[in-house]
Motif scaffolding. Structure first.
Motif, PDB file in Angstrom:
ATOM      1  N   ALA A 155     -50.725 -43.325 -99.314  1.00 20.26           N
ATOM      2  CA  ALA A 155     -50.213 -44.593 -98.796  1.00 20.26           C
ATOM      3  C   ALA A 155     -50.906 -45.777 -99.453  1.00 20.26           C
ATOM      4  O   ALA A 155     -50.275 -46.780 -99.767  1.00 20.26           O
ATOM      5  N   ASN A 196     -49.674 -41.323 -95.483  1.00 17.32           N
ATOM      6  CA  ASN A 196     -48.641 -41.399 -94.458  1.00 17.32           C
ATOM      7  C   ASN A 196     -48.289 -40.003 -93.964  1.00 17.32           C
ATOM      8  O   ASN A 196     -47.787 -39.176 -94.725  1.00 17.32           O
ATOM      9  N   THR A 198     -46.458 -39.640 -90.862  1.00 10.50           N
ATOM     10  CA  THR A 198     -45.102 -39.954 -90.415  1.00 10.50           C
ATOM     11  C   THR A 198     -44.886 -41.437 -90.667  1.00 10.50           C
ATOM     12  O   THR A 198     -45.744 -42.114 -91.235  1.00 10.50           O
ATOM     13  N   LYS A 199     -43.740 -41.939 -90.234  1.00  8.17           N
ATOM     14  CA  LYS A 199     -43.430 -43.351 -90.453  1.00  8.17           C
ATOM     15  C   LYS A 199     -44.475 -44.259 -89.823  1.00  8.17           C
ATOM     16  O   LYS A 199     -44.832 -45.308 -90.380  1.00  8.17           O
ATOM     17  N   ASN A 200     -45.004 -43.882 -88.650  1.00  8.04           N
ATOM     18  CA  ASN A 200     -45.935 -44.750 -87.921  1.00  8.04           C
ATOM     19  C   ASN A 200     -47.346 -44.172 -87.801  1.00  8.04           C
ATOM     20  O   ASN A 200     -48.178 -44.725 -87.083  1.00  8.04           O
ATOM     21  N   THR A 201     -47.612 -43.073 -88.490  1.00  8.92           N
ATOM     22  CA  THR A 201     -48.910 -42.402 -88.349  1.00  8.92           C
ATOM     23  C   THR A 201     -49.556 -42.224 -89.712  1.00  8.92           C
ATOM     24  O   THR A 201     -48.886 -41.803 -90.672  1.00  8.92           O
ATOM     25  N   GLN A 202     -50.833 -42.524 -89.799  1.00 11.10           N
ATOM     26  CA  GLN A 202     -51.576 -42.390 -91.048  1.00 11.10           C
ATOM     27  C   GLN A 202     -52.859 -41.600 -90.841  1.00 11.10           C
ATOM     28  O   GLN A 202     -53.466 -41.642 -89.765  1.00 11.10           O
TER      29      GLN A 202
END
Length: 265
Positions: A155, A196, A198-202
């Motif tokens: 990311a 990344n 998921t879309k909202n999880t790093q």
């Protein structure tokens, strides 16, 4: 002092450095986003539980605030940290064990001009609470993200280098030590990597705890540090992390678990 001079020289040669980074990022499918400073103010509540060894522990409650800065064409960020710390264990005084007292208070500022590929800044640690000394130091950082066509799972890559120089040391320790703490001479490196999940999880590595070298007495502190962040919505994020030392010729902690709740506004 040699480290301090090196960092100042890096600032002077920054335009040349910027060109080199620009040439390399196209080959590596990265683009430099060092000057994409957030326009949001951010308030974070942190909690840390550290094991110091010999059955001694330290709990820290930390309040952290980010303020966007804008001066003509210069863009940057100011960060203010303040904390309360509780130390407990069999080797500590019974009068102080488990009691929370003021910890470090520090101010960090960094930023740059639109065509810069790095951010330059500095940090001040104030002699409040348990700090017992003033400390100041410069820092340099940069940030890269993959290009839209990149197949990399990364990311971002956001390394930071900071040197802290302590002075005017006093004994503010709540433990009643007979001697003041050693003046800080610390070189800290954060080779921060973000992935990344998921879309909202790093997954973020070496974001909160980096590699430290004690240039005063020698010794390294090298941890494995990992943090999972999850954004609930555009205004709210929480994170959980853990850190474990793998090289500790300079003492900081044996292991640490921590978490944060962050609000954007």
């Amino acid at each position: 002092m040699r480290t301090l001079l090196l960092m100042l020289v890096l600032g002077v040669i920054q335009p040349s450095l910027a060109n080199d980074l620009a040439d390399s990022e196209s080959n590596l499918e990265f683009k430099n986003v060092s000057q994409d400073h957030s326009k949001d103010r951010i308030l974070e509540f942190w909690g840390y539980h550290n094991y110091q060894g010999s059955q001694n522990y330290s709990d820290t409650l930390n309040l952290r605030y980010y303020q966007p800065l804008e001066i003509d064409h210069w863009r940057g960020t100011a960060r203010l940290d303040t904390s309360y710390v509780s130390n407990y264990g069999p080797t500590l005084s019974s009068q102080t064990t488990g009691q929370f007292s003021s910890g470090n208070t520090l101010l960090t500022v960094w930023g740059g001009l639109p065509d810069w590929k790095v951010n330059l800044g500095g940090r001040v640690i104030f002699p409040f609470g348990n700090s017992g000394q003033w400390a100041v130091g410069p820092q340099i950082s940069t940030s890269f993200i993959p290009t839209e066509n990149s197949k990399l799972a990364l990311a971002d890559f956001s390394p930071l280098l900071r040197y802290m120089y302590g002075f005017d040391v006093k004994n503010n320790s709540i433990a009643g030590s007979q001697s003041p703490p050693q003046a800080l001479r610390i070189l800290a490196t954060y080779p921060t990597l973000g992935f990344n999940l998921t879309k909202n999880t790093q997954l973020r590595l070496w974001d909160e705890n980096g590699v430290t070298y004690n240039s005063a007495g020698g010794g390294w502190f090298v941890p494995i540090d990992a943090m999972i962040t999850h954004r609930i919505n555009e205004r709210l994020l929480f994170a959980l992390g853990a850190s474990k030392q793998v090289v500790q010729t300079y003492q900081e902690y044996n292991w640490s678990v921590y978490g944060k709740l962050a609000f954007n506004f």
